[in-house]
Motif scaffolding. Sequence first.
Motif, PDB file in Angstrom:
ATOM      1  N   GLN A 109       1.032  -1.145   0.219  1.00 43.78           N
ATOM      2  CA  GLN A 109       0.009   0.109  -0.199  1.00 43.78           C
ATOM      3  C   GLN A 109       1.024   1.352   0.040  1.00 43.78           C
ATOM      4  O   GLN A 109       0.696   2.142  -0.909  1.00 43.78           O
ATOM      5  CB  GLN A 109      -0.866  -0.181   1.061  1.00 43.78           C
ATOM      6  N   LEU A 110       1.892   1.409   0.741  1.00 42.84           N
ATOM      7  CA  LEU A 110       3.103   2.467   0.781  1.00 42.84           C
ATOM      8  C   LEU A 110       3.616   2.756  -0.322  1.00 42.84           C
ATOM      9  O   LEU A 110       3.795   3.885  -0.928  1.00 42.84           O
ATOM     10  CB  LEU A 110       3.829   2.192   2.154  1.00 42.84           C
ATOM     11  N   LEU A 111       3.991   1.585  -1.009  1.00 42.34           N
ATOM     12  CA  LEU A 111       4.820   1.700  -2.182  1.00 42.34           C
ATOM     13  C   LEU A 111       3.925   1.964  -3.534  1.00 42.34           C
ATOM     14  O   LEU A 111       4.349   2.586  -4.317  1.00 42.34           O
ATOM     15  CB  LEU A 111       5.616   0.531  -2.466  1.00 42.34           C
ATOM     16  N   SER A 112       2.729   1.504  -3.535  1.00 39.50           N
ATOM     17  CA  SER A 112       1.949   1.828  -4.645  1.00 39.50           C
ATOM     18  C   SER A 112       1.461   3.160  -4.800  1.00 39.50           C
ATOM     19  O   SER A 112       0.822   3.513  -6.041  1.00 39.50           O
ATOM     20  CB  SER A 112       0.462   0.940  -4.535  1.00 39.50           C
ATOM     21  N   GLN A 113       1.391   3.772  -3.890  1.00 42.85           N
ATOM     22  CA  GLN A 113       1.580   5.413  -4.141  1.00 42.85           C
ATOM     23  C   GLN A 113       2.393   6.318  -4.872  1.00 42.85           C
ATOM     24  O   GLN A 113       2.073   7.138  -5.766  1.00 42.85           O
ATOM     25  CB  GLN A 113       1.521   6.256  -2.602  1.00 42.85           C
ATOM     26  N   THR A 114       3.727   5.407  -5.012  1.00 45.03           N
ATOM     27  CA  THR A 114       4.865   5.854  -6.109  1.00 45.03           C
ATOM     28  C   THR A 114       5.025   5.160  -7.247  1.00 45.03           C
ATOM     29  O   THR A 114       5.237   5.397  -8.393  1.00 45.03           O
ATOM     30  CB  THR A 114       5.922   6.154  -5.187  1.00 45.03           C
ATOM     31  N   TYR A 115       4.772   3.679  -7.246  1.00 43.30           N
ATOM     32  CA  TYR A 115       5.203   2.766  -8.003  1.00 43.30           C
ATOM     33  C   TYR A 115       4.027   2.038  -8.577  1.00 43.30           C
ATOM     34  O   TYR A 115       3.316   1.328  -7.639  1.00 43.30           O
ATOM     35  CB  TYR A 115       6.364   1.841  -7.515  1.00 43.30           C
ATOM     36  N   ASP A 116       4.058   1.882  -9.846  1.00 43.20           N
ATOM     37  CA  ASP A 116       2.694   0.992 -10.607  1.00 43.20           C
ATOM     38  C   ASP A 116       3.130  -0.316 -10.431  1.00 43.20           C
ATOM     39  O   ASP A 116       2.401  -1.287 -10.020  1.00 43.20           O
ATOM     40  CB  ASP A 116       2.616   1.584 -12.049  1.00 43.20           C
ATOM     41  N   GLU A 117       4.350  -0.733 -10.608  1.00 40.19           N
ATOM     42  CA  GLU A 117       4.753  -2.073 -10.670  1.00 40.19           C
ATOM     43  C   GLU A 117       6.025  -2.329  -9.705  1.00 40.19           C
ATOM     44  O   GLU A 117       7.211  -1.811 -10.360  1.00 40.19           O
ATOM     45  CB  GLU A 117       4.798  -2.788 -12.275  1.00 40.19           C
ATOM     46  N   ILE A 118       5.801  -2.955  -8.611  1.00 40.35           N
ATOM     47  CA  ILE A 118       7.306  -3.209  -8.137  1.00 40.35           C
ATOM     48  C   ILE A 118       6.975  -4.533  -7.349  1.00 40.35           C
ATOM     49  O   ILE A 118       6.247  -4.962  -6.767  1.00 40.35           O
ATOM     50  CB  ILE A 118       7.527  -2.289  -6.996  1.00 40.35           C
ATOM     51  N   ALA A 119       8.296  -5.357  -7.629  1.00 39.74           N
ATOM     52  CA  ALA A 119       8.232  -6.764  -6.769  1.00 39.74           C
ATOM     53  C   ALA A 119       8.394  -6.781  -5.621  1.00 39.74           C
ATOM     54  O   ALA A 119       9.325  -5.892  -4.925  1.00 39.74           O
ATOM     55  CB  ALA A 119       9.099  -7.799  -7.498  1.00 39.74           C
TER      56      ALA A 119
END
Length: 280
Positions: A109-119
Amino acid sequence: MINLQLNPALLFTPGNKPTTFSKAEETGANGIIVDLEDSVSTKDKQISRDNAVRYLSKSSDIVNILRINHLTTNDGLKDILAVTEKKLYLDAVLYPKTESPNDIYQLSQLLSQTYDEIALIALIETAQGTVNLHNIVRDSPAQLQALMFGAADYASALNCDGSIQALLLARMKIVESSAMKNLTCYDSPYFDFNDNHGLMNELKTVKSLGFNGKAAIHPKQINQIKSAFKPTLEQYVQAKEIVETYNKASGEACQYKGKMIDKPVYQKSMQVISNFENLR
């Protein structure tokens, strides 16, 4: 999203030693893990964070992975803030001491604010982590692409030694859970980087268990890791012959050099072919 299964050899580099970042790209490693957690002392956390952001602000030819601190710590919160203030060239985040699907959900949730796709890679290194492995894989969001075993912390938590025998069950659980959703599973680093024989023995064991790759703590370990996980030419040729034989039999059980070939053998041969042709 990066296909981690094509990248078996990952090199840990401490965040407080930025000169090792670019050097890691020259080692042949498939990916670099910039570490902000265990290999960095408390006094060096901020400088390591700054080093990581500076490095990840430029594109590279290697898979970029960042091990952050746990989100229950102040440093973990600072790590997330640093990598979400602007979009970096970041392929994956390695999350320490993962113990529940909620850990991965919060991080996602935190990373999805900036990254569309991240593993996301869940580092399993506690008893609670291995107990909850099936739930972690089953209930985590799709960003969870891999599991990694943290042998040192796990052995410490269980008060056992770090031998392959003592940690065999934990490794088997990680492979089994990874298979539920075809996740990549990485083994822990081998910590004596001067013991090539010991590394090779451990590689043979974890490869036989079903691991897809292994982390390294020294550049000299990279070639051994890559060689261990890529099939030999002989294995590749045999796999192609098995596939050809099975196809000629129209998918019926048949024989190859006195051995029975059925669907599982065919599927395993297809994996060998894919790994030989695609592993980097």
